[in-house]
Scaffold this motif. Structure first.
Motif, mmCIF file in Angstrom:
data_model
loop_
_atom_site.group_PDB
_atom_site.id
_atom_site.type_symbol
_atom_site.label_atom_id
_atom_site.label_comp_id
_atom_site.label_asym_id
_atom_site.label_seq_id
_atom_site.Cartn_x
_atom_site.Cartn_y
_atom_site.Cartn_z
ATOM 1 N N ALA A 148 0.851 -1.194 0.000
ATOM 2 C CA ALA A 148 0.000 0.000 0.000
ATOM 3 C C ALA A 148 0.881 1.235 0.000
ATOM 4 O O ALA A 148 1.970 1.242 0.584
ATOM 5 N N GLY A 187 -3.442 4.011 -1.672
ATOM 6 C CA GLY A 187 -4.033 2.774 -1.187
ATOM 7 C C GLY A 187 -3.310 1.540 -1.675
ATOM 8 O O GLY A 187 -2.093 1.553 -1.923
ATOM 9 N N VAL A 188 -4.045 0.466 -1.839
ATOM 10 C CA VAL A 188 -3.474 -0.830 -2.220
ATOM 11 C C VAL A 188 -2.954 -0.775 -3.647
ATOM 12 O O VAL A 188 -3.647 -0.335 -4.562
ATOM 13 N N ARG A 189 -1.726 -1.233 -3.821
ATOM 14 C CA ARG A 189 -1.162 -1.379 -5.164
ATOM 15 C C ARG A 189 -1.106 -2.851 -5.573
ATOM 16 O O ARG A 189 -1.335 -3.204 -6.712
ATOM 17 N N THR A 231 -9.715 2.786 -5.939
ATOM 18 C CA THR A 231 -8.871 2.929 -4.753
ATOM 19 C C THR A 231 -9.405 2.065 -3.617
ATOM 20 O O THR A 231 -10.547 2.221 -3.193
ATOM 21 N N ASP A 266 -8.477 1.211 0.256
ATOM 22 C CA ASP A 266 -7.690 1.743 1.359
ATOM 23 C C ASP A 266 -7.375 0.656 2.387
ATOM 24 O O ASP A 266 -7.948 -0.446 2.351
ATOM 25 N N VAL A 267 -6.463 0.973 3.296
ATOM 26 C CA VAL A 267 -6.107 0.036 4.366
ATOM 27 C C VAL A 267 -6.203 0.744 5.710
ATOM 28 O O VAL A 267 -6.082 1.967 5.795
#
Length: 254
Positions: A159, A164-166, A224, A226-227
Motif C-alpha cells: 500500500a 491505497g493498495v497497489r 482505490t 484503502d487500508v
C-alpha cells in the motif's frame, strides 16, 4: 451496514474436525466433539459476537460445505447474539475458490458490509478500527497487520500513502509488503456493483482464484482500496491444526 461471513469452506487440513463440520464451526473455545459441543464457541460464534458488539443487527453468512450444520444452528445463533441471520448458498463451495463465494453475496453488498472470513480469530478492535476509518470517500477498507513477520503463505499487501493498495497477493516477496491482509474488510454500499463485476471477471478467468484477486482486479481498473492498520493485536487465520491450537490460545484472551 450489516455483517457478512464467508463460511462455505471445507477446511480439509483440519480433518477430522471438518469431516462433519465446515471450518467456521470447528470448536475454538470449550469442549470438542465430533459434531461440535453445544457449549463450545466456534470462529462463527466469535465473529458474530464481534458484530453484535459494534451494534450490527443483521448478518449474512455464505455457506456451502456441510451447510446443513449451519442451518441447524441458525436459530440458536440468532438467539445467542441478537442478530438476524440470512444464509446464502454457495453451490460450488467444494469446486471453486472464494472469489465466487463472495460474489454469491453480491445482493447484500449494497447494504454496506463488514466482511469477515470464516476462519479468522480476531478481536473486536479490528471491526472498530475499520469503522473508525470510514469517511473521506473511502469505499473499501482492508484490515492490515503491519506488525507481523511475514512468510510465503500470508496474503500480502503493498500500500502507498494517498494511493491505497497497489498489490495484494500471496505470491510476493515478504520483504516488499506493507503488511498482511487479515481477512476482514469494510465495504461501503456504493462499491457493491464494481466489486461484484470484478469478482465475476476474476472467477470466470480462473475459478481457483481468491476474492483478494478480485480486489486486485479493482485496483488494476483504477479503483482505490484503502487500508487500516490494526496495531499489535493477536489474531490467526485457521488453516491447519497448528493454527487451531494458536486460535484456542488467542480466543481465550478476548
Amino acid at each position: 451496514m450489516i455483517g457478512l461471513v464467508l463460511a462455505a469452506g471445507a477446511g480439509r487440513r483440519l480433518r477430522p474436525h471438518t469431516d462433519t463440520l465446515p471450518k467456521a464451526l470447528v470448536p475454538v473455545v470449550g469442549p470438542e466433539g465430533p459434531e461440535g459441543a453445544a457449549d463450545s464457541l466456534t470462529v462463527l460464534d466469535l465473529t458474530l459476537a464481534n458484530f453484535a458488539e459494534i451494534g450490527l443487527t443483521e448478518v449474512a453468512v455464505v455457506v456451502g460445505y456441510r451447510k446443513e450444520a449451519v442451518y441447524a444452528r441458525k436459530d440458536a445463533l440468532e438467539r445467542t447474539y441478537g442478530l438476524k441471520l440470512t444464509l446464502i448458498d454457495n453451490d460450488k463451495a467444494e469446486e471453486w475458490n472464494n472469489a465466487y463465494s463472495l460474489w454469491c453475496a453480491r445482493d447484500v453488498l449494497g447494504h454496506g458490509v463488514i466482511l469477515a472470513n470464516g476462519d479468522t480469530v480476531h478481536p473486536v478492535s479490528v471491526e472498530k478500527t475499520l469503522l473508525a476509518a470510514r469517511g473521506g470517500g473511502k469505499r473499501i477498507v482492508l484490515a492490515l497487520d503491519t506488525v507481523k513477520q511475514l512468510a510465503d503463505e500470508e496474503m500480502k499487501v503493498v500500500a502507498e500513502p494517498g494511493r491505497g493498495v497497489r498489490r495484494i497477493t500471496k505470491l510476493m516477496d515478504p520483504a516488499q509488503a506493507t503488511g498482511e491482509y487479515i481477512g476482514v474488510t469494510l465495504i461501503e454500499g456504493e462499491a457493491a456493483a464494481e466489486l461484484a463485476d470484478a469478482l465475476k471477471t476474476t472467477f470466470e478467468r480462473d475459478p481457483d482464484l481468491y476474492y483478494e484477486d478480485g480486489y486486485q482486479e479493482l485496483v488494476d481498473r483504477g479503483f482505490t482500496i484503502d487500508v487500516a492498520p490494526i496495531g499489535d493485536v493477536a489474531w490467526v487465520e485457521i488453516d491447519n491444526h497448528d493454527d487451531l491450537a494458536k486460535g484456542r490460545v488467542i480466543a481465550c484472551q478476548y
